[in-house]
Design a protein around this motif. Structure first.
Motif, PDB file in Angstrom:
ATOM      1  N   MET A   1       0.842  -1.182   0.000  1.00 55.83           N
ATOM      2  CA  MET A   1       0.000   0.000   0.000  1.00 55.83           C
ATOM      3  C   MET A   1       0.887   1.245   0.000  1.00 55.83           C
ATOM      4  SD  MET A   1      -2.621   1.438   2.854  1.00 55.83           S
ATOM      5  CE  MET A   1      -4.139   0.634   2.401  1.00 55.83           C
ATOM      6  N   ARG A   2       0.560   2.172  -0.819  1.00 51.82           N
ATOM      7  CA  ARG A   2       1.322   3.422  -0.938  1.00 51.82           C
ATOM      8  C   ARG A   2       0.982   4.346   0.237  1.00 51.82           C
ATOM      9  NH1 ARG A   2       3.506   5.602  -5.816  1.00 51.82           N
ATOM     10  NH2 ARG A   2       4.354   7.628  -5.305  1.00 51.82           N
ATOM     11  N   THR A   3       2.011   4.933   0.847  1.00 52.34           N
ATOM     12  CA  THR A   3       1.796   5.817   1.993  1.00 52.34           C
ATOM     13  C   THR A   3       1.909   7.291   1.620  1.00 52.34           C
ATOM     14  OG1 THR A   3       4.131   5.689   2.597  1.00 52.34           O
ATOM     15  CG2 THR A   3       2.644   4.097   3.633  1.00 52.34           C
ATOM     16  N   SER A   4       2.043   7.568   0.347  1.00 51.08           N
ATOM     17  CA  SER A   4       2.126   8.956  -0.088  1.00 51.08           C
ATOM     18  C   SER A   4       1.229   9.156  -1.304  1.00 51.08           C
ATOM     19  CB  SER A   4       3.573   9.326  -0.424  1.00 51.08           C
ATOM     20  OG  SER A   4       4.070   8.516  -1.459  1.00 51.08           O
ATOM     21  N   LYS A   5       0.950  10.404  -1.583  1.00 50.94           N
ATOM     22  CA  LYS A   5       0.138  10.774  -2.737  1.00 50.94           C
ATOM     23  C   LYS A   5       0.984  11.607  -3.685  1.00 50.94           C
ATOM     24  CE  LYS A   5      -4.309   9.833  -1.745  1.00 50.94           C
ATOM     25  NZ  LYS A   5      -5.291   9.348  -2.644  1.00 50.94           N
ATOM     26  N   ILE A   6       0.678  11.521  -4.925  1.00 54.01           N
ATOM     27  CA  ILE A   6       1.370  12.316  -5.938  1.00 54.01           C
ATOM     28  C   ILE A   6       0.522  13.544  -6.238  1.00 54.01           C
ATOM     29  CG2 ILE A   6       2.158  12.370  -8.327  1.00 54.01           C
ATOM     30  CD1 ILE A   6       2.638   9.330  -8.093  1.00 54.01           C
ATOM     31  N   PHE A   7       1.176  14.702  -6.301  1.00 48.89           N
ATOM     32  CA  PHE A   7       0.484  15.902  -6.756  1.00 48.89           C
ATOM     33  C   PHE A   7       1.443  16.702  -7.614  1.00 48.89           C
ATOM     34  CE2 PHE A   7       2.733  17.977  -3.384  1.00 48.89           C
ATOM     35  CZ  PHE A   7       2.707  19.334  -3.640  1.00 48.89           C
ATOM     36  N   SER A   8       0.894  17.441  -8.536  1.00 50.61           N
ATOM     37  CA  SER A   8       1.773  18.205  -9.425  1.00 50.61           C
ATOM     38  C   SER A   8       2.018  19.581  -8.827  1.00 50.61           C
ATOM     39  CB  SER A   8       1.174  18.311 -10.820  1.00 50.61           C
ATOM     40  OG  SER A   8       0.039  19.129 -10.798  1.00 50.61           O
ATOM     41  N   LEU A   9       3.134  20.147  -9.230  1.00 50.18           N
ATOM     42  CA  LEU A   9       3.567  21.418  -8.688  1.00 50.18           C
ATOM     43  C   LEU A   9       4.066  22.268  -9.838  1.00 50.18           C
ATOM     44  CD1 LEU A   9       4.367  23.086  -6.142  1.00 50.18           C
ATOM     45  CD2 LEU A   9       6.518  21.841  -6.169  1.00 50.18           C
TER      46      LEU A   9
END
Length: 79
Positions: A1-9
């Protein structure tokens, strides 16, 4: 399970170049560099909030900066 999220900057090109250079120089990824910068920003913001709280409380109690050491000493001695 992934513990982080991806967001663009979105960054200005010059700031991106500086970030890439610094990340490479320090052996970090750009994500690591951004996470560290955000953590430091959050910590600095919490510190500013604590300082503002202290300033409000000291004003309300009539405590001046010159009183602080004496008050701490008195507290430690149980006066």
């Amino acid at each position: 399970m992934r513990t982080s999220k991806i967001f663009s900057l979105s960054l200005p090109l010059e700031l991106l170049k500086e970030a890439e250079h610094l990340a490479k120089k320090e052996g970090k990824t750009k994500s690591e560099l951004c996470r560290e910068a955000l953590r430091q920003y959050i910590q600095a913001q919490k510190w500013r909030e604590l300082q503002a709280y202290g300033a409000r409380r000291s004003k309300r109690l009539g405590i001046r900066e010159t009183d602080v050491e004496r008050l701490i000493d008195e507290y430690r001695r149980g006066i």
